[in-house]
Design an enzyme around this catalytic site. Sequence first.
Site, PDB file in Angstrom:
ATOM      1  N   LYS A  24       1.911   1.175   5.112  1.00  0.00           N
ATOM      2  CA  LYS A  24       2.090  -0.186   5.626  1.00  0.00           C
ATOM      3  C   LYS A  24       3.324  -0.229   6.518  1.00  0.00           C
ATOM      4  CE  LYS A  24       4.214  -3.856   4.892  1.00  0.00           C
ATOM      5  NZ  LYS A  24       4.363  -4.349   6.260  1.00  0.00           N
ATOM      6  N   GLU A  59      14.486   3.570  -0.902  1.00  0.00           N
ATOM      7  CA  GLU A  59      15.627   3.887  -0.058  1.00  0.00           C
ATOM      8  C   GLU A  59      16.071   2.560   0.531  1.00  0.00           C
ATOM      9  OE1 GLU A  59      17.857   4.204   2.691  1.00  0.00           O
ATOM     10  OE2 GLU A  59      16.345   5.250   3.894  1.00  0.00           O
ATOM     11  N   THR A 107      17.322  -4.178  -0.154  1.00  0.00           N
ATOM     12  CA  THR A 107      17.449  -4.131  -1.609  1.00  0.00           C
ATOM     13  C   THR A 107      16.630  -5.253  -2.250  1.00  0.00           C
ATOM     14  OG1 THR A 107      19.592  -3.053  -1.445  1.00  0.00           O
ATOM     15  CG2 THR A 107      19.137  -4.188  -3.510  1.00  0.00           C
ATOM     16  N   GLY A 146      13.090  -4.130  -2.252  1.00  0.00           N
ATOM     17  CA  GLY A 146      12.984  -2.995  -3.174  1.00  0.00           C
ATOM     18  C   GLY A 146      12.879  -3.452  -4.622  1.00  0.00           C
ATOM     19  N   GLY A 198      13.755  -0.020   2.981  1.00  0.00           N
ATOM     20  CA  GLY A 198      13.997  -1.381   3.461  1.00  0.00           C
ATOM     21  C   GLY A 198      15.134  -2.024   2.691  1.00  0.00           C
TER      22      GLY A 198
HETATM   23  P1  NAP Z   1      12.284  -5.687   4.287  1.00  0.00           P
HETATM   24  O1  NAP Z   1      11.702  -6.958   3.825  1.00  0.00           O
HETATM   25  O2  NAP Z   1      12.909  -4.840   3.260  1.00  0.00           O
HETATM   26  O3  NAP Z   1      11.142  -4.852   5.027  1.00  0.00           O
HETATM   27  C1  NAP Z   1      10.868  -3.490   4.850  1.00  0.00           C
HETATM   28  C2  NAP Z   1       9.388  -3.280   4.605  1.00  0.00           C
HETATM   29  O4  NAP Z   1       9.007  -3.941   3.405  1.00  0.00           O
HETATM   30  C3  NAP Z   1       8.513  -3.863   5.702  1.00  0.00           C
HETATM   31  O5  NAP Z   1       7.372  -3.053   5.895  1.00  0.00           O
HETATM   32  C4  NAP Z   1       8.136  -5.193   5.085  1.00  0.00           C
HETATM   33  O6  NAP Z   1       6.990  -5.717   5.652  1.00  0.00           O
HETATM   34  C5  NAP Z   1       7.908  -4.807   3.655  1.00  0.00           C
HETATM   35  N1  NAP Z   1       7.911  -5.930   2.715  1.00  0.00           N
HETATM   36  C6  NAP Z   1       8.408  -7.177   2.868  1.00  0.00           C
HETATM   37  N2  NAP Z   1       8.197  -7.925   1.760  1.00  0.00           N
HETATM   38  C7  NAP Z   1       7.540  -7.139   0.875  1.00  0.00           C
HETATM   39  C8  NAP Z   1       7.057  -7.322  -0.455  1.00  0.00           C
HETATM   40  N3  NAP Z   1       7.196  -8.480  -1.108  1.00  0.00           N
HETATM   41  N4  NAP Z   1       6.452  -6.289  -1.071  1.00  0.00           N
HETATM   42  C9  NAP Z   1       6.309  -5.108  -0.458  1.00  0.00           C
HETATM   43  N5  NAP Z   1       6.739  -4.885   0.811  1.00  0.00           N
HETATM   44  C10 NAP Z   1       7.351  -5.882   1.480  1.00  0.00           C
HETATM   45  O7  NAP Z   1      13.315  -5.911   5.436  1.00  0.00           O
HETATM   46  P2  NAP Z   1      13.359  -7.036   6.582  1.00  0.00           P
HETATM   47  O8  NAP Z   1      13.097  -8.393   6.015  1.00  0.00           O
HETATM   48  O9  NAP Z   1      12.511  -6.606   7.705  1.00  0.00           O
HETATM   49  O10 NAP Z   1      14.892  -6.913   7.012  1.00  0.00           O
HETATM   50  C11 NAP Z   1      15.890  -7.599   6.258  1.00  0.00           C
HETATM   51  C12 NAP Z   1      17.090  -6.733   6.004  1.00  0.00           C
HETATM   52  O11 NAP Z   1      16.714  -5.569   5.275  1.00  0.00           O
HETATM   53  C13 NAP Z   1      17.789  -6.177   7.217  1.00  0.00           C
HETATM   54  O12 NAP Z   1      18.639  -7.101   7.805  1.00  0.00           O
HETATM   55  C14 NAP Z   1      18.532  -5.022   6.622  1.00  0.00           C
HETATM   56  O13 NAP Z   1      19.704  -5.477   6.014  1.00  0.00           O
HETATM   57  C15 NAP Z   1      17.577  -4.501   5.562  1.00  0.00           C
HETATM   58  N6  NAP Z   1      16.779  -3.346   6.037  1.00  0.00           N
HETATM   59  C16 NAP Z   1      17.141  -2.110   5.612  1.00  0.00           C
HETATM   60  C17 NAP Z   1      16.453  -1.005   6.075  1.00  0.00           C
HETATM   61  C18 NAP Z   1      16.823   0.377   5.660  1.00  0.00           C
HETATM   62  O14 NAP Z   1      16.592   1.307   6.403  1.00  0.00           O
HETATM   63  N7  NAP Z   1      17.330   0.584   4.464  1.00  0.00           N
HETATM   64  C19 NAP Z   1      15.411  -1.158   6.969  1.00  0.00           C
HETATM   65  C20 NAP Z   1      15.039  -2.445   7.357  1.00  0.00           C
HETATM   66  C21 NAP Z   1      15.744  -3.524   6.889  1.00  0.00           C
HETATM   67  P3  NAP Z   1       7.130  -6.789   6.856  1.00  0.00           P
HETATM   68  O15 NAP Z   1       7.992  -6.171   7.897  1.00  0.00           O
HETATM   69  O16 NAP Z   1       5.746  -6.916   7.286  1.00  0.00           O
HETATM   70  O17 NAP Z   1       7.738  -8.027   6.262  1.00  0.00           O
END
Ligand code: NAP
Length: 504
Positions: free
Chosen positions: A193, A269, A248, A251, A246
Amino acid sequence: MTQPVTISIAATGRKITVPTGLFINNEFVPSVDSKETIQCINPATEEVICSVVAGSEKDIDAAVAAARKAFKTTWGKNVTGWERSRLINKLADLIERDAQELAELETLNNGKPVKIARDFDIGDSVQCLRYYAGFADKIVGQSIEIDNKTKTAFTRHDPIGVCGQIIPWNYPINMWSWKVAPALACGCTIVMKPSEITPLTALKLSELVVEAGFPPGVVNTVPSLGSVGGAALSAHMDVDKVAFTGSTVTGRRIMEAAAKSNLKKVSLELGGKSPHIVFESADLDQAANWTGLGILYNTGQDCTAGSRLFVQDTIYDKFINILVEKFKQLKVTNGFDEEAGAGPVVSKMQYDKIFSYIEAGKQQGAKAVLGGEKRPGKGYFVDPTIFVDVKPDMKIVRDEIFGPVLAVAKFSTEEEAIELANDTSYGLGAGLHSNDASQCMRVSQALEAGTVWVNQYNLLSNNVPFGGKKQSGIGRELGSYALEEYTSVKAVHWNYGEKLDWPL
Ligand code: NAP
Ligand code: MG
């Protein structure tokens, strides 16, 4: 709506055909029940690139069923390590062949400079696939002595099964490869995904999966909203493992869903607020360059971003002057500009989030010595920003910003530096610069992080494990350690001599 779209890239004149359907069983298909679409935006211009199908919960079911069937028939324990290796190597060759096209598509959707997407993200991805291709026929168990005359035991490292893989938008191709390569090497099948913000390259890579010759169902790709497809995968009763990169917050949700469903294995991660320490003996020019790489690479959208900088008081003013001059040299512009060192941030949401932190920094009394102001015009550009004289309880010191925003503080002793560095709920990366070898050893031992960089920062290698301590994650990617995430150890006890007397 599963017709491919042809995208024209103005800057290079290239036309790229991109599939827009869900990739299940080696075909691009419509959703079984949803009319939802995901709109992809170019963050440098704020223009719509195209729309792709947004998968539903039922589509996740279909993809999991395809992955399960492949696992039981053409993949899993039905294929030799040599064959897995051959196919993964083929995939690496195809990605290498298409590197320029993939890089341009990545830049269009994510914003990062083309040369960085091509030479770093994709270059590393090709190497990652080849690294794990090498492991596919070298996954071995142990032979364990029980009793030399009557009994032995051995272990088999079986593929864990169907894997849900949920990846973010900051390194779409790279995170795809980090997850896909070890899973395939071990014999697992995949439902991927991608992030709703950057689904295009995962769809393009799916075409290469077919061309490489993988059997249908081994790799499936379901773009969908996180709360729909990501949640469905994490809660699915027939998914054996979920691997996630993604935030925390997400996660934690994934782990909860895994616990409440079938207790699937989880690797996470997650985020970070990584400390970067500069001691007085360091090569200050070099330390400044690595600090720049630490916080400005990928426009700060990096889980290991060295976002908290601690500088020894004896060199503090001097080092900040060097840093400001270095940071000014980075060209933050459209990723198709040949001179771009960094592009825009990925979305309006990220842009607004970063500026809300910049505002909070100013309000809480941190002093911006560089950046911190919005640019006029289109595109989600954020200039390198340095806040000095920060205090430990400020929001810009505590929270992951995920942008090019550095928070700098002063320390006087080594003990104080360690204390400040470890004062966080995260533990992903940490860095230190010093020319005192004993100090490097002492401090690297004391830092609470999954990765510590000494006299460098942010560089990873496919053969070295990567992952977090504390709330930065569970499990390890890369290196031979990643194989543990995709295998399940079976112990076979074998009796060839003992007679059991009965009754007991
Ligand atoms: P996120 O929600 O953690 O997104 C990462 C992945 O998880 C995306 O594929 C997202 O899908 C998916 N996801 C979202 N909600 C989910 C759920 N309930 N169950 C399973 N999977 C789900 O991150 P974001 O909202 O795009 O970004 C927010 C913050 O996360 C950033 O500002 C940053 O601080 C952090 N982040 C960290 C990393 C890293 O490399 N550790 C990467 C990205 C973001 P969708 O994109 O379709 O919502
Ligand atoms: Mg989201």
